[in-house]
Scaffold this motif. Structure first.
Motif, PDB file in Angstrom:
ATOM      1  N   GLY A  86       0.834  -1.193   0.000  1.00  0.00           N
ATOM      2  CA  GLY A  86       0.000   0.000   0.000  1.00  0.00           C
ATOM      3  C   GLY A  86       0.867   1.241   0.000  1.00  0.00           C
ATOM      4  N   GLY A  87       0.368   2.332   0.531  1.00  0.00           N
ATOM      5  CA  GLY A  87       1.144   3.557   0.536  1.00  0.00           C
ATOM      6  C   GLY A  87       0.584   4.546   1.538  1.00  0.00           C
ATOM      7  N   ILE A  88       1.189   5.725   1.556  1.00  0.00           N
ATOM      8  CA  ILE A  88       0.742   6.801   2.435  1.00  0.00           C
ATOM      9  C   ILE A  88       0.021   7.836   1.588  1.00  0.00           C
ATOM     10  N   VAL A  89      -1.254   8.049   1.873  1.00  0.00           N
ATOM     11  CA  VAL A  89      -2.045   9.058   1.172  1.00  0.00           C
ATOM     12  C   VAL A  89      -1.836  10.408   1.853  1.00  0.00           C
ATOM     13  N   VAL A  90      -1.462  11.408   1.061  1.00  0.00           N
ATOM     14  CA  VAL A  90      -1.174  12.733   1.607  1.00  0.00           C
ATOM     15  C   VAL A  90      -2.117  13.761   0.979  1.00  0.00           C
ATOM     16  N   LYS A  91      -3.009  14.284   1.812  1.00  0.00           N
ATOM     17  CA  LYS A  91      -3.883  15.373   1.369  1.00  0.00           C
ATOM     18  C   LYS A  91      -3.517  16.685   2.060  1.00  0.00           C
ATOM     19  N   ASP A  92      -2.901  16.554   3.232  1.00  0.00           N
ATOM     20  CA  ASP A  92      -2.438  17.707   4.000  1.00  0.00           C
ATOM     21  C   ASP A  92      -1.083  17.337   4.593  1.00  0.00           C
ATOM     22  N   LYS A  93      -0.023  17.947   4.090  1.00  0.00           N
ATOM     23  CA  LYS A  93       1.325  17.574   4.521  1.00  0.00           C
ATOM     24  C   LYS A  93       1.559  17.827   6.007  1.00  0.00           C
ATOM     25  N   SER A  94       0.817  18.775   6.594  1.00  0.00           N
ATOM     26  CA  SER A  94       0.997  19.081   8.011  1.00  0.00           C
ATOM     27  C   SER A  94       0.462  17.979   8.910  1.00  0.00           C
ATOM     28  N   GLU A  95      -0.349  17.064   8.366  1.00  0.00           N
ATOM     29  CA  GLU A  95      -0.918  15.982   9.164  1.00  0.00           C
ATOM     30  C   GLU A  95      -0.073  14.712   9.131  1.00  0.00           C
ATOM     31  N   ILE A  96       1.002  14.708   8.371  1.00  0.00           N
ATOM     32  CA  ILE A  96       1.844  13.516   8.229  1.00  0.00           C
ATOM     33  C   ILE A  96       3.008  13.558   9.220  1.00  0.00           C
ATOM     34  N   ASP A  97       3.247  12.446   9.893  1.00  0.00           N
ATOM     35  CA  ASP A  97       4.433  12.288  10.736  1.00  0.00           C
ATOM     36  C   ASP A  97       5.574  11.859   9.812  1.00  0.00           C
ATOM     37  N   TRP A  98       6.356  12.812   9.355  1.00  0.00           N
ATOM     38  CA  TRP A  98       7.337  12.548   8.315  1.00  0.00           C
ATOM     39  C   TRP A  98       8.495  11.694   8.817  1.00  0.00           C
ATOM     40  N   GLU A  99       8.848  11.831  10.079  1.00  0.00           N
ATOM     41  CA  GLU A  99       9.902  10.974  10.624  1.00  0.00           C
ATOM     42  C   GLU A  99       9.455   9.512  10.626  1.00  0.00           C
ATOM     43  N   LYS A 100       8.205   9.297  11.014  1.00  0.00           N
ATOM     44  CA  LYS A 100       7.649   7.939  11.001  1.00  0.00           C
ATOM     45  C   LYS A 100       7.573   7.399   9.575  1.00  0.00           C
ATOM     46  N   ALA A 101       7.218   8.282   8.636  1.00  0.00           N
ATOM     47  CA  ALA A 101       7.134   7.864   7.230  1.00  0.00           C
ATOM     48  C   ALA A 101       8.506   7.446   6.704  1.00  0.00           C
ATOM     49  N   ARG A 102       9.542   8.203   7.038  1.00  0.00           N
ATOM     50  CA  ARG A 102      10.894   7.859   6.582  1.00  0.00           C
ATOM     51  C   ARG A 102      11.335   6.515   7.161  1.00  0.00           C
ATOM     52  N   LYS A 103      11.025   6.283   8.432  1.00  0.00           N
ATOM     53  CA  LYS A 103      11.372   5.007   9.051  1.00  0.00           C
ATOM     54  C   LYS A 103      10.650   3.855   8.355  1.00  0.00           C
ATOM     55  N   ARG A 104       9.375   4.094   8.033  1.00  0.00           N
ATOM     56  CA  ARG A 104       8.595   3.049   7.369  1.00  0.00           C
ATOM     57  C   ARG A 104       9.222   2.667   6.031  1.00  0.00           C
ATOM     58  N   PHE A 105       9.563   3.669   5.229  1.00  0.00           N
ATOM     59  CA  PHE A 105      10.108   3.366   3.902  1.00  0.00           C
ATOM     60  C   PHE A 105      11.536   2.832   3.985  1.00  0.00           C
ATOM     61  N   LYS A 106      12.284   3.246   4.976  1.00  0.00           N
ATOM     62  CA  LYS A 106      13.616   2.689   5.163  1.00  0.00           C
ATOM     63  C   LYS A 106      13.533   1.187   5.385  1.00  0.00           C
ATOM     64  N   ARG A 107      12.544   0.760   6.157  1.00  0.00           N
ATOM     65  CA  ARG A 107      12.359  -0.666   6.441  1.00  0.00           C
ATOM     66  C   ARG A 107      11.812  -1.399   5.218  1.00  0.00           C
ATOM     67  N   LEU A 108      10.871  -0.772   4.519  1.00  0.00           N
ATOM     68  CA  LEU A 108      10.289  -1.417   3.348  1.00  0.00           C
ATOM     69  C   LEU A 108      11.328  -1.642   2.250  1.00  0.00           C
TER      70      LEU A 108
END
Length: 321
Positions: free
Chosen positions: A138-160
């Motif tokens: 799947g993926g991360i849907v972004v409609k409002d960038k201020s609502e995304i935890d970007w550090e968590k997102a980077r960790k997720r993709f680093k692992r994937l």
């Protein structure tokens, strides 16, 4: 509580633990050992064991009859370089451009091999989805960038990016994909919802049926199967039926495009989105649910199995042996 619900609850618990930093670093070494063991197991042995566990009956690779059996036969024995290309969500774009034209591609807004590049500054200002090219997570849907935890997102993709989908499923096409993160424009309907995803199953280059996940982001999610004339089929493939859907206005176009893309393949699932009357390409899939999705009606598995002809491939394999 049913066995299926208990298993689902256990999977969610394990996923939640593995998703945490502490859980990831605690479980990762165990998983690496597990992966080493997986690599030592022959593909036919691993697939047979997984099939019996998921489907409830033994897999006959010598004389496959049902659709799921034939999907698994193709997974184990039928491998071509082009399979890697079309399974790669980045490289498949060039293949689609050459086969049916770039007008059907969802706009690509960004791509990178470095998860540290996933920052709000690098991401587009329009609605988008961030995903990997080499898996089905799947993926991360972004409609409002201020609502995304970007550090968590980077960790997720680093692992994937470290994962290889091949070893657990033996879907060979994923083995040699170079992992990458892709960012595409998010398609939405006029009311702001995600569009229906038309999964078109092609046998020997011809469309046989559609699978459509209805209300796929709601608790009432269902799955309908339709024939090429948009008649609802009395078959359930893993989910109950949802509400009946109207015939798509671009049905004939989707069929023609799917058959163009499937002309060189024995079995291929071609995914399209229909947004405001325009057709967009989604992805190509060689092995629906890795061949482990049970039909509620076994006769449907048998019926579709008879429609898919892989006899020539089986005979060629026996001759080579």
């Amino acid at each position: 509580m049913s066995t299926d619900l208990r298993k689902k609850g256990l999977r969610k618990t394990v996923s939640k633990i593995y998703g945490s930093d502490l859980g990831y670093y605690a479980v990762r070494p165990i998983y690496k050992v597990y992966e080493v063991i997986l690599k030592m197991i022959p593909s036919d042995v691993l697939v047979k064991n997984s099939f019996k566990k998921h489907m409830g009956y033994p897999l006959d690779l010598k004389n496959p009859q049902t659709l799921n059996e034939k999907i698994n036969w193709l997974k184990v024995y039928h491998r071509k370089d082009i399979h890697t290309t079309i399974a790669d969500k980045y490289k498949v774009r060039e293949y689609i451009k050459e086969k049916i034209g770039e007008d059907y591609l969802i706009p690509l807004l960004y791509h990178t091999k470095n998860p540290n590049d996933i920052t709000p500054e690098n991401m587009p200002d329009v609605d988008h989805i961030i995903k990997c090219n080499h898996d089905s997570s799947g993926g991360i849907v972004v409609k409002d960038k201020s609502e995304i935890d970007w550090e968590k997102a980077r960790k997720r993709f680093k692992r994937l990016l470290k994962q290889n989908h091949y070893y657990a499923t033996r879907e060979w096409q994923y083995k040699n994909i170079e992992p990458r993160i892709v960012v595409e424009k998010l398609l939405t309907t006029e009311d702001g919802n995600l569009p229906d995803d038309y999964k078109i199953h092609c046998f020997n280059g011809k469309v046989q049926f559609f699978g459509v996940d209805v209300d796929r982001h709601l608790p009432t999610r269902g799955r309908n199967l339709y024939d090429a004339n948009w008649n609802l089929l009395p078959c359930n493939w893993g989910r109950p039926n949802g509400r009946d859907l109207p015939r798509p206005e671009n049905l004939e176009e989707m069929i023609a495009l799917a058959e163009k893309l499937a002309e060189d393949f024995v079995y291929l699932r071609v995914d399209f989105y229909s947004v405001k009357g325009k057709t967009y390409f989604g992805e190509l899939t060689l092995h629906q649910s890795s061949g482990f999705r049970k039909f509620w009606q076994h006769e449907c598995d048998e019926k579709f199995g008879k429609m898919l002809n892989i006899e020539h491939l089986i005979n060629n394999t026996l001759t080579q042996d």
